[in-house]
Design an enzyme around this catalytic site. Structure first.
Site, mmCIF file in Angstrom:
data_model
loop_
_atom_site.group_PDB
_atom_site.id
_atom_site.type_symbol
_atom_site.label_atom_id
_atom_site.label_comp_id
_atom_site.label_asym_id
_atom_site.label_seq_id
_atom_site.Cartn_x
_atom_site.Cartn_y
_atom_site.Cartn_z
ATOM 1 N N SER A 1 4.704 2.720 7.895
ATOM 2 C CA SER A 1 4.345 1.561 7.308
ATOM 3 C C SER A 1 5.681 1.192 6.323
ATOM 4 O O SER A 1 6.221 1.927 5.470
ATOM 5 C CB SER A 1 3.100 2.005 6.351
ATOM 6 O OG SER A 1 2.089 1.729 7.018
ATOM 7 N N ASP B 1 0.258 -7.818 1.661
ATOM 8 C CA ASP B 1 0.694 -6.348 1.667
ATOM 9 C C ASP B 1 2.368 -6.228 1.781
ATOM 10 O O ASP B 1 2.802 -5.340 2.501
ATOM 11 C CB ASP B 1 0.039 -5.524 2.931
ATOM 12 C CG ASP B 1 0.277 -4.098 2.515
ATOM 13 O OD1 ASP B 1 0.275 -3.706 1.586
ATOM 14 O OD2 ASP B 1 -0.322 -3.323 3.459
ATOM 15 N N HIS C 1 0.969 -1.200 -0.111
ATOM 16 C CA HIS C 1 0.017 0.058 -0.188
ATOM 17 C C HIS C 1 0.897 1.206 0.050
ATOM 18 O O HIS C 1 0.377 2.261 -0.371
ATOM 19 C CB HIS C 1 -0.998 -0.142 1.327
ATOM 20 C CG HIS C 1 -0.480 0.188 2.488
ATOM 21 N ND1 HIS C 1 -0.248 -0.809 3.376
ATOM 22 C CD2 HIS C 1 -0.149 1.552 3.264
ATOM 23 C CE1 HIS C 1 0.482 -0.206 4.598
ATOM 24 N NE2 HIS C 1 0.460 1.262 4.364
#
Length: 466
Positions: free
Chosen positions: A223, A149, A119
Site C-alpha cells: 500500500s 486515502d 491508512h
C-alpha cells in the site's frame, strides 16, 4: 514296418494338403506401410512465429530501473490501548502498547517529498522512511486526505533523491501493461507486472471512489507503492486489494495519478484539498431507472436536483437533464463523474455535454467550492444561510442537510436530530463554516472523541458524543 512307413507318409501328405488349403482360402496378404522421415507442412497455419506475443514485445526493465529506487519502505509506530488488569482499574490506569505498521511510498521530488496512503500513516506516533539503498530517515506528515486515502510526507536527506514523475492517468487504457512497485519487507523494492483490468472502480458502494483496477500482484505492505506504465511514469498509487483472506487473489486497485497529484498540490498550497463541484445531485441511469424516468438512454448521469448559486445553476442545467460527457470523458457511471471532478479545483471550467427533451447540448460550467462536509454518523453538513440561522435566533453554526442513511432512524427517534438542525460547537469550539468542522475533525488527536452541540427545533442546545 511297411505299415508304419505308410502311416507316416499319409500323415505328411494330409498335413501338406491342409496347409495348402489354409493358405489358399483363409490367409490374406498383410500390407506393409513405409513412411519417409521428413518434415511435413502443418494443415493449420498461424502467425505465432511472425508476430511475438505482447509479453515478449514489452520490455519491463526500463520501467523497473527507473522506479525501484524511487519507492520506499514506510514504518509507522502507533500507540494502542491494551486490556486493563484489575490493578490498572483500581489505580485508574489505562495500559498502552506500541504497534508497528508498514507500507510503501513513492518519492515525487528530489528534495524528499513522498506520497503514500493515508491508512499507512494514520495514527502515527513515530514515522520513518527507508530508501532502496537502506538509508533511514525520520518523516514528517505534511498533510492527508482521508477521502482519497492519500498522504504527503517529507524527509530531509543530504542529497538529491531519485523521484518518479506523474503521468496522465486519464490516458491509461484497459489492457495496457503496468508494473506495481512496492517495498513491503524493508529489503529492497519488489516489482510485479500485469495489465489494467478496468478504470473508475468504486469499492465503497457510496460513489466516493474511482480506482484503476489491475491484475498486477499487490499484497499488504505494498500500500502506498507505485503503479507505473512501461515508461516508468506514475499512473497510480497502489491502495487496496479485493480479498476475503487478506492476500492477493487477482485484483488490486490504485488511486489514479491525476487525483493523487491534485491532492498533493492542494495540500502543499492550501493545507487541505480544494474540491471543485458542479452543484448537482442525482444518479446513474440503468435499464430500470431509464424505464422509470421514461428516457431512452441507459448510460449517463440523471440530474435530480441543482443547487442554488452553483456553477450548474448559473450555466442553466436543470432537473431532468442527462449528463453524457464532461470535457472528453464519457460518463457511464458515477465513478466516472466523481473521478474526473476529483482532479479539478474551484473556478476551473469544464465543458458539459447533456441531453434535454431528446436534444443534445453543451455548456461551459465554472466549478464552485464545495459547501458540504460529511460528518461520520451524523450526515451531510452545509454552510447555513442567514434565514437558517435566524430561524433559531443564532449568529453562527452549520446546518445538517441530510442525515446519515445508516443512522437516520436512530438519530430521529432516539436522539431527536433532524435535517435543518444547527451544529453550533464541536469540542467547545464555535462553528461558522464547514471549514471549521473539517479542521477540528481532521486535526484532533488520535482517539479523541467529538462533542457536538446541536440546536433543536425548540431552540435548545443539546450535546452529543461521537
Amino acid at each position: 514296418m511297411k505299415k508304419l512307413l505308410s502311416l507316416v507318409l499319409v500323415s505328411v501328405l494330409g498335413g501338406a494338403i491342409a496347409l495348402g488349403s489354409y493358405k489358399t482360402f483363409f490367409e490374406k496378404d498383410i500390407p506393409v506401410y513405409i513412411t519417409e522421415n521428413k518434415d511435413t507442412t502443418p494443415l493449420v497455419k498461424t502467425n505465432y512465429n511472425s508476430n511475438l506475443s505482447a509479453l515478449e514485445q514489452t520490455d519491463f526493465t526500463i520501467a523497473a530501473e527507473k522506479t525501484i529506487h524511487t519507492v520506499v519502505h514506510v514504518k509507522n509506530v502507533t500507540m494502542s490501548t491494551g486490556n486493563p488488569t484489575l490493578a490498572d482499574l483500581m489505580y485508574g490506569r489505562m495500559p498502552t502498547r506500541k504497534q508497528l505498521g508498514t507500507g510503501s511510498g513513492v518519492i515525487i521530488s528530489p528534495d524528499g517529498y513522498i506520497i503514500t496512503n493515508n491508512h499507512v500513516i494514520e495514527g502515527s506516533e513515530q514515522l520513518s522512511v527507508t530508501l532502496n539503498n537502506n538509508k533511514t530517515y525520520n518523516a514528517e506528515i505534511i498533510g492527508t486526505d482521508a477521502k482519497t486515502d492519500i498522504a504527503l510526507l517529507k524527509i530531509n536527506a543530504n542529497e538529491e533523491l531519485p523521484y518518479t514523475t506523474f503521468a496522465d492517468s486519464d490516458s491509461v487504457k484497459i489492457g495496457e501493461w503496468v508494473l506495481a512497485v512496492g517495498n513491503p519487507f524493508n529489503l529492497t523494492s519488489t516489482v510485479t507486472a500485469g495489465i489494467v483490468s478496468a478504470k473508475s472502480r468504486d469499492l465503497s458502494g457510496n460513489n466516493s471512489q474511482s480506482f484503476i483496477q489491475t491484475d498486477a500482484a499487490v499484497n499488504p505492505g505494498n500500500s502506498g507503492g507505485a503503479l507505473v506504465n512501461t515508461n516508468g511514469d506514475l499512473i497510480g498509487i497502489n491502495t487496496a486489494i479485493s480479498s476475503q483472506t487478506g492476500s492477493y487473489i487477482g485484483y488490486s486497485f490504485a488511486v489514479p495519478s491525476n487525483i493523487a497529484k491534485k491532492v498533493v498540490q492542494d495540500i502543499m498550497e492550501f493545507g487541505n484539498v480544494q474540491n471543485g463541484i458542479l452543484g448537482i445531485s442525482g444518479g446513474i441511469l440503468t435499464s430500470k431507472t431509464a424505464d422509470d424516468l421514461n428516457v431512452r438512454f441507459t448510460e449517463g448521469f440523471y440530474v435530480s436536483q441543482v443547487e442554488d448559486d452553483s456553477g450548474a445553476k448559473n450555466a442553466g442545467l436543470k432537473e431532468g437533464d442527462i449528463i453524457k460527457k464532461i470535457d472528453n470523458v464519457k460518463i457511464t457511471k458515477f465513478s466516472d463523474l466523481f473521478g474526473y471532478l476529483s482532479t479539478k479545483s474551484p473556478k476551473d471550467v469544464v465543458n458539459v455535454t447533456y441531453t434535454r427533451d431528446g436534444n443534445t447540448k453543451t455548456v461551459d460550467v465554472t466549478l464552485t467550492k464545495s459547501n458540504a462536509y460529511v460528518l461520520e454518523q451524523i450526515g451531510v453538513l452545509r454552510n447555513a444561510k442567514k434565514e437558517d440561522l435566524q430561524k433559531f435566533k443564532l449568529s453562527y453554526g452549520v446546518k445538517i442537510s441530510d442525515l446519515d442513511r445508516n443512522n437516520e432512524r436512530t438519530l430521529k427517534q432516539y436522539y431527536g436530530i433532524n435535517e435543518g438542525h444547527i451544529i453550533t460547537k464541536i469540542n467547545n469550539v464555535k462553528i461558522n463554516t464547514i471549514e471549521d468542522v473539517r479542521a477540528i475533525v481532521e486535526n484532533r488527536a488520535v482517539n479523541e472523541p467529538l462533542i457536538i452541540e446541536i440546536v433543536n427545533n425548540k431552540g435548545e442546545a443539546e450535546r452529543y458524543r461521537l
